[in-house]
Design a protein around this motif. Structure first.
Motif, PDB file in Angstrom:
ATOM      1  N   MET A   1       0.834  -1.201   0.000  1.00  0.00           N
ATOM      2  CA  MET A   1       0.000   0.000   0.000  1.00  0.00           C
ATOM      3  C   MET A   1       0.868   1.250   0.000  1.00  0.00           C
ATOM      4  O   MET A   1       1.924   1.264   0.618  1.00  0.00           O
ATOM      5  N   ARG A   2       0.411   2.276  -0.647  1.00  0.00           N
ATOM      6  CA  ARG A   2       1.138   3.552  -0.679  1.00  0.00           C
ATOM      7  C   ARG A   2       0.762   4.381   0.533  1.00  0.00           C
ATOM      8  O   ARG A   2      -0.047   5.289   0.475  1.00  0.00           O
ATOM      9  N   THR A   3       1.386   4.079   1.660  1.00  0.00           N
ATOM     10  CA  THR A   3       1.112   4.813   2.900  1.00  0.00           C
ATOM     11  C   THR A   3       2.336   5.580   3.375  1.00  0.00           C
ATOM     12  O   THR A   3       2.285   6.220   4.405  1.00  0.00           O
ATOM     13  N   ARG A   4       3.413   5.517   2.616  1.00  0.00           N
ATOM     14  CA  ARG A   4       4.648   6.241   2.957  1.00  0.00           C
ATOM     15  C   ARG A   4       4.730   7.519   2.130  1.00  0.00           C
ATOM     16  O   ARG A   4       4.336   7.542   0.967  1.00  0.00           O
ATOM     17  N   TYR A   5       5.279   8.534   2.771  1.00  0.00           N
ATOM     18  CA  TYR A   5       5.418   9.839   2.124  1.00  0.00           C
ATOM     19  C   TYR A   5       6.819  10.390   2.349  1.00  0.00           C
ATOM     20  O   TYR A   5       7.385  10.229   3.432  1.00  0.00           O
ATOM     21  N   ARG A   6       7.342  11.071   1.342  1.00  0.00           N
ATOM     22  CA  ARG A   6       8.602  11.810   1.451  1.00  0.00           C
ATOM     23  C   ARG A   6       8.306  13.220   0.961  1.00  0.00           C
ATOM     24  O   ARG A   6       7.774  13.413  -0.132  1.00  0.00           O
ATOM     25  N   PHE A   7       8.629  14.203   1.798  1.00  0.00           N
ATOM     26  CA  PHE A   7       8.375  15.600   1.451  1.00  0.00           C
ATOM     27  C   PHE A   7       9.678  16.387   1.540  1.00  0.00           C
ATOM     28  O   PHE A   7      10.474  16.172   2.446  1.00  0.00           O
ATOM     29  N   ASP A   8       9.854  17.321   0.621  1.00  0.00           N
ATOM     30  CA  ASP A   8      10.985  18.249   0.641  1.00  0.00           C
ATOM     31  C   ASP A   8      10.467  19.617   0.233  1.00  0.00           C
ATOM     32  O   ASP A   8       9.787  19.741  -0.798  1.00  0.00           O
ATOM     33  N   ALA A 118      -7.140   5.839   2.893  1.00  0.00           N
ATOM     34  CA  ALA A 118      -7.235   6.815   1.801  1.00  0.00           C
ATOM     35  C   ALA A 118      -5.929   6.980   1.027  1.00  0.00           C
ATOM     36  O   ALA A 118      -5.949   7.352  -0.144  1.00  0.00           O
ATOM     37  N   SER A 119      -4.812   6.703   1.659  1.00  0.00           N
ATOM     38  CA  SER A 119      -3.505   6.975   1.051  1.00  0.00           C
ATOM     39  C   SER A 119      -3.293   6.371  -0.336  1.00  0.00           C
ATOM     40  O   SER A 119      -2.829   7.070  -1.235  1.00  0.00           O
ATOM     41  N   PRO A 120      -3.601   5.099  -0.560  1.00  0.00           N
ATOM     42  CA  PRO A 120      -3.336   4.551  -1.902  1.00  0.00           C
ATOM     43  C   PRO A 120      -4.092   5.279  -3.011  1.00  0.00           C
ATOM     44  O   PRO A 120      -3.577   5.454  -4.100  1.00  0.00           O
ATOM     45  N   VAL A 121      -5.295   5.718  -2.723  1.00  0.00           N
ATOM     46  CA  VAL A 121      -6.129   6.370  -3.736  1.00  0.00           C
ATOM     47  C   VAL A 121      -5.850   7.872  -3.809  1.00  0.00           C
ATOM     48  O   VAL A 121      -5.827   8.454  -4.888  1.00  0.00           O
ATOM     49  N   LEU A 122      -5.617   8.479  -2.665  1.00  0.00           N
ATOM     50  CA  LEU A 122      -5.481   9.937  -2.590  1.00  0.00           C
ATOM     51  C   LEU A 122      -4.055  10.398  -2.307  1.00  0.00           C
ATOM     52  O   LEU A 122      -3.845  11.501  -1.799  1.00  0.00           O
ATOM     53  N   ALA A 127      -0.479  14.589  -0.553  1.00  0.00           N
ATOM     54  CA  ALA A 127       0.822  15.252  -0.707  1.00  0.00           C
ATOM     55  C   ALA A 127       0.628  16.740  -1.023  1.00  0.00           C
ATOM     56  O   ALA A 127       1.368  17.598  -0.515  1.00  0.00           O
ATOM     57  N   ALA A 128      -0.361  17.065  -1.836  1.00  0.00           N
ATOM     58  CA  ALA A 128      -0.649  18.471  -2.144  1.00  0.00           C
ATOM     59  C   ALA A 128      -1.124  19.217  -0.895  1.00  0.00           C
ATOM     60  O   ALA A 128      -0.802  20.394  -0.698  1.00  0.00           O
TER      61      ALA A 128
END
Length: 148
Positions: A1-8, A118-122, A127-128
C-alpha cells in the motif's frame, strides 16, 4: 500500500540563520506562527524541543502527532514523529547570500486508520495538502520574523 510519504520543501528568507533557528527550536511555539498548527501539549522543561501537535490541512482533516528533537547539528534540527504519522522530519538552516536558506525534509508513514485507507487512492491529493501546510509555514515564518 502507498502509505509512505517523502516531502521536501525549501525557501529563502531575508534574515539571519540565528533568528530562523531560534524560531524553529521553540517547538511548543509553533502554534504561534504556523497557521493550521495547534500545540496540544508541550514538554515542561526548557529547552522544550518537544510537543504534541494537531495539524489541520486546508481540506479540513486533522492529524495529531508528537514531535521530539532527536539530533541537533549546527545547521539542522531533526525530530522523531509519532502518532497519526510515524517517521522523522528535519529543518536545515544555512546562510545563503544576505539571508538564509530553509529546507524541510520529512519521511513518514500514515498510521491513522482512515489516512492509511485513503492513502493509496489519494496519495497525490494528500501530498498536495502537505505542500499547502508547508506554504502556511513559510508565510507564518515570514510574518513571525517580520519579513513580509
Amino acid at each position: 500500500m502507498r502509505t509512505r510519504y517523502r516531502f521536501d520543501h525549501d525557501w529563502h528568507l531575508d534574515t539571519g540563520a540565528d533568528a530562523v533557528l531560534a524560531l524553529l527550536e521553540d517547538v511548543p511555539g509553533y502554534g504561534r506562527w504556523w497557521p493550521g498548527v495547534r500545540v496540544l501539549a508541550a514538554a515542561p522543561a526548557a529547552p522544550a524541543r518537544a510537543a504534541d501537535l494537531e495539524v489541520r490541512a486546508p481540506a479540513g482533516y486533522r492529524i495529531r502527532i508528537s514531535i521530539a528533537e532527536e539530533a541537533r547539528a549546527d545547521d539542522e534540527l531533526r525530530a522523531s514523529i509519532r502518532g497519526d504519522l510515524d517517521g522523522w522530519s528535519a529543518w536545515r538552516v544555512r546562510p545563503e547570500g544576505v539571508g538564509t536558506r530553509v529546507a524541510f525534509a520529512q519521511e513518514v508513514e500514515a498510521r491513522k486508520p482512515l489516512l492509511r485507507l485513503a492513502s493509496p487512492v489519494l496519495h497525490r491529493v494528500l501530498a498536495a495538502q502537505h505542500a499547502a501546510v508547508m506554504g502556511r509555514a513559510e508565510q507564518g515564518m515570514r510574518a513571525a520574523l517580520r519579513l513580509d
